[in-house]
Write an enzyme that holds these catalytic residues in place. Structure first.
Site, mmCIF file in Angstrom:
data_model
loop_
_atom_site.group_PDB
_atom_site.id
_atom_site.type_symbol
_atom_site.label_atom_id
_atom_site.label_comp_id
_atom_site.label_asym_id
_atom_site.label_seq_id
_atom_site.Cartn_x
_atom_site.Cartn_y
_atom_site.Cartn_z
ATOM 1 C CD GLU A 175 -3.205 -1.376 -0.204
ATOM 2 O OE1 GLU A 175 -3.622 0.628 -0.570
ATOM 3 O OE2 GLU A 175 -3.111 -2.043 0.230
ATOM 4 C CB SER A 211 -42.270 -39.511 40.150
ATOM 5 O OG SER A 211 -43.399 -39.845 40.041
#
Length: 656
Positions: A95, A378
């Site tokens: 770049e 239960s």
């Protein structure tokens, strides 16, 4: 001769004045342009001290290992001194090779780009410096206009005037976009290669450096060959700029690149748990701070136990599903699949160690461990038995197990039945709970009163609505898995109600503690009553409906639960240091299948999990409170001591 020189001198002066005027007018024009386009831009820029980018918030397990991430932009800020030199050089070559020589705008790079683009007949190169790219991302829109380019140059000059080159590199490498939601070189490195930026090879560094130019189109996931072409360009530029030797250049070209996508962390280890954390922290602090603020969220989850829970729930449900399909036959596939949930916590602290909300989070985010309300059957009975013990009964109290009939409406009667429609006559509470006798549970609830049963449930942490009728004794009112596990934890830890603990600490991005949480315990039962209930639940494993759990080791207590027509299967069981609850059923409340009791659906998953978790014979027995005495009895099975309260007259065994 003198006359011939004067005209030439005049011409020369005119040329000089023209050139000077051109430059002056040019400078004035440039100054005017800079003022016109830059008067409303920030004058003095200090990006580093004010740099607060959107950062990933991370969720950690109890050992500090990451288990989840939340973000708008997936960014992990990394100091410049932790970025290898070859990674920095790759970005400079790609770049801005003259980065350390220009003052924000590089005229040579602009001219080179112009000539290169004219030669190719298309725009292939840009002349923007790293500084220009940085200010574009911070302050400007991506539109391609002369106005934006001028403003970009102005800002670049101002940034260079107020920052060192190292500061600009630090900002750029942490700010630039790499595609697929990744911002900054560290997040990109982890996502593309499964490792930190400090571990990148030369070829991998060059591939990353080639992405900011076109992060979407140039993504190696979208077009690997285009990404590799760009990588080769970056390597060539690195060689041309003498950042690397020819040998390193050739070696990097010949080395294959292997992408190792990072797994989606939130769905890998504890998806339902992480989603609960997301909702909780978002509600508490706001979702913007959660998604942008870089919070560190520490939890009670144990990854080893969680992985065991995920594995055993999935395998257990797969086995049940296969069994159901075989029963149904090829012509009756049914709608949806049977589901399940598991929640495990430390009964001494309330720390949630594992949570599974369903078979597959990617198919259903519904958290059946926390959100679903199902009839416990239960599995609700120990709550009633604990109230009975507090009312003065003991394990040896005798209750008649026989037919019952309650008039519900004219011509309508409710007649609770035991499993298998059998009755056993006079039985002890110990035996009745072990064999999950329904008529005994109803008689107990009727004797001590429904209001007392409901108060007991509330005392043990049940917050769901409870219907005030005798079917409550058989678990007809729906509760969540976490509620029932929390209630059983009271029996496991000697009478203390624990607040389930998910999040232990939250800090901000700078390490400041926002909250810190520890165990929250409240005494709700006496140690003696809790211990006797545990002893009765140990007998459920020893000789009752939970016998299969005995394979784990003798210091285990627990209870099965099955609802009418086998719609829900439960098992809640615990050792002295870990309690886990499992539920199995269909989301639409269809029956699971004939004989698909909690002992057959939920208990095997629980046993597999606790075995994987390393629980069993190594777990210490439950500590005996000081207020417990022992009575030697023989109930037809060889005789053994039973715990009784010291304050109880041992010669009297109440009969209900």
């Amino acid at each position: 001769m003198r006359e011939s020189k004067r005209p030439r001198l005049v011409v020369f002066k005119l040329i000089l004045w023209s050139i000077a005027s051109f430059f002056v007018l040019g400078a004035i024009g440039a100054g005017g342009l800079f003022y016109y386009y830059g008067h409303d831009l920030p004058g003095r820029l200090d990006l580093t001290s004010a740099y607060q980018p959107s950062v990933v918030s991370t969720v950690y397990d109890v050992q500090g290992r990451p288990i989840g991430e939340f973000y708008h932009q997936r960014r992990v800020v990394v100091p410049l001194d932790q970025v290898p030199t070859q990674v920095i050089q790759a970005f400079l070559a790609a770049e801005d090779a003259r980065f350390f020589k220009h003052k924000g705008v590089d005229g040579f790079a602009i001219l080179r780009a112009v000539f290169s683009n004219l030669k190719r007949g298309e725009i292939r190169e840009g002349g923007s410096t790293l500084t220009q790219q940085l200010v574009r991302g911070f302050f400007l829109t991506p539109e391609r206009t002369l106005k934006r380019k001028i403003r970009e140059a102005i800002l670049a000059f101002r940034v260079e005037r107020n920052h060192t080159k190292e500061e600009i590199l630090y900002l750029y490498l942490n700010q630039v976009y790499f595609g697929h939601g990744n911002y900054g070189v560290e997040a990109a490195s982890r996502d593309y290669f499964g490792k930190g930026v400090d571990q990148l090879s030369l070829g991998e560094a060059a591939l990353l450096a080639g992405l900011p130019r076109s992060p979407s189109r140039g993504s190696p996931y979208r077009d690997f060959f285009a990404a590799m072409e760009r990588q080769r360009y970056v390597l060539k530029r690195m060689y041309q700029e003498s950042f690397i030797t020819e040998a390193a250049y050739r070696e990097a070209l010949d080395t294959s690149i292997r992408l190792t996508p990072a797994p989606v962390l939130n769905s890998q280890i504890a998806p339902h748990f992480v989603e609960y954390v997301r909702q909780t922290i978002g509600d508490r602090y706001g979702f913007d701070p959660l998604l942008q603020g870089g919070l560190h969220i520490y939890t009670s989850l144990d990854t080893a136990l969680q992985m065991a829970a995920m594995k055993t729930v999935r395998e257990g449900l797969d086995e049940i599903r296969l069994r159901i399909r075989k029963k149904a036959g090829p012509g009756d596939p049914g709608k949806g699949e049977v589901e399940g949930a598991l929640l495990a916590l430390d009964p001494q602290t309330g720390s949630v160690r594992a949570l599974v909300g369903g078979h597959d989070f990617s198919l259903s985010e519904y958290n059946r461990a926390l959100q679903a309300k199902r009839q416990p059957g239960s599995a609700f009975k120990p709550i009633i038995y604990s109230a009975a013990l507090e009312s003065g009964l003991s394990e040896l109290s005798v209750v008649r197990d026989g037919p019952l009939s309650f008039r519900m409406a004219p011509g309508k009667y409710w007649r609770p039945q035991n499993y298998g429609n059998r009755f056993f006559g006079p039985v002890t509470l110990r035996s009745a709970l072990a064999h999950s006798l329904n008529s005994v549970a109803v008689r107990l609830a009727d004797r001590i009163g429904l209001e007392r049963v409901i108060r007991q449930a509330r005392k043990l942490g049940i917050e769901s609505p409870l219907e005030k009728n005798l079917s409550l004794a058989l678990g007809s009112s729906s509760v969540s898995v976490i509620e029932l596990v929390r209630a059983y934890a009271v029996f496991a830890n000697g009478g203390l109600l624990v607040e389930p603990l998910f999040i232990t600490k939250v800090t901000d991005r700078d390490g400041r503690v926002l909250e810190e949480n520890g165990p929250n315990l409240k005494r709700v039962l006496s140690p003696e009553v809790s211990y006797v209930v545990t002893d009765m639940l140990k007998n459920v494993i020893r000789s009752g409906t939970g016998r299969a759990a005995g394979k784990l080791g003798r210091y285990v207590a627990g209870k099965t639960g099955t609802t009418s027509e086998y719609r829900d299967g439960w098992f809640i069981g615990y050792t002295s240091d870990l309690i886990a609850g499992v539920w199995v059923g269909y989301d639409d409340h269809r029956p699971v299948g004939d004989k698909e009791t909690g002992a057959r659906t939920a208990l095997p998953i629980w046993l597999a999990f606790m075995t994987e978790a390393g629980q069993g014979t190594g777990s210490p027995d439950f500590p005996v409170p000081d207020g417990i005495d022992w009575l030697e009895v023989n109930l037809g099975d060889g005789g053994y001591p039973l715990p009784v309260f010291e304050s109880s007259p041992l010669t009297k065994i109440p009969v209900v």
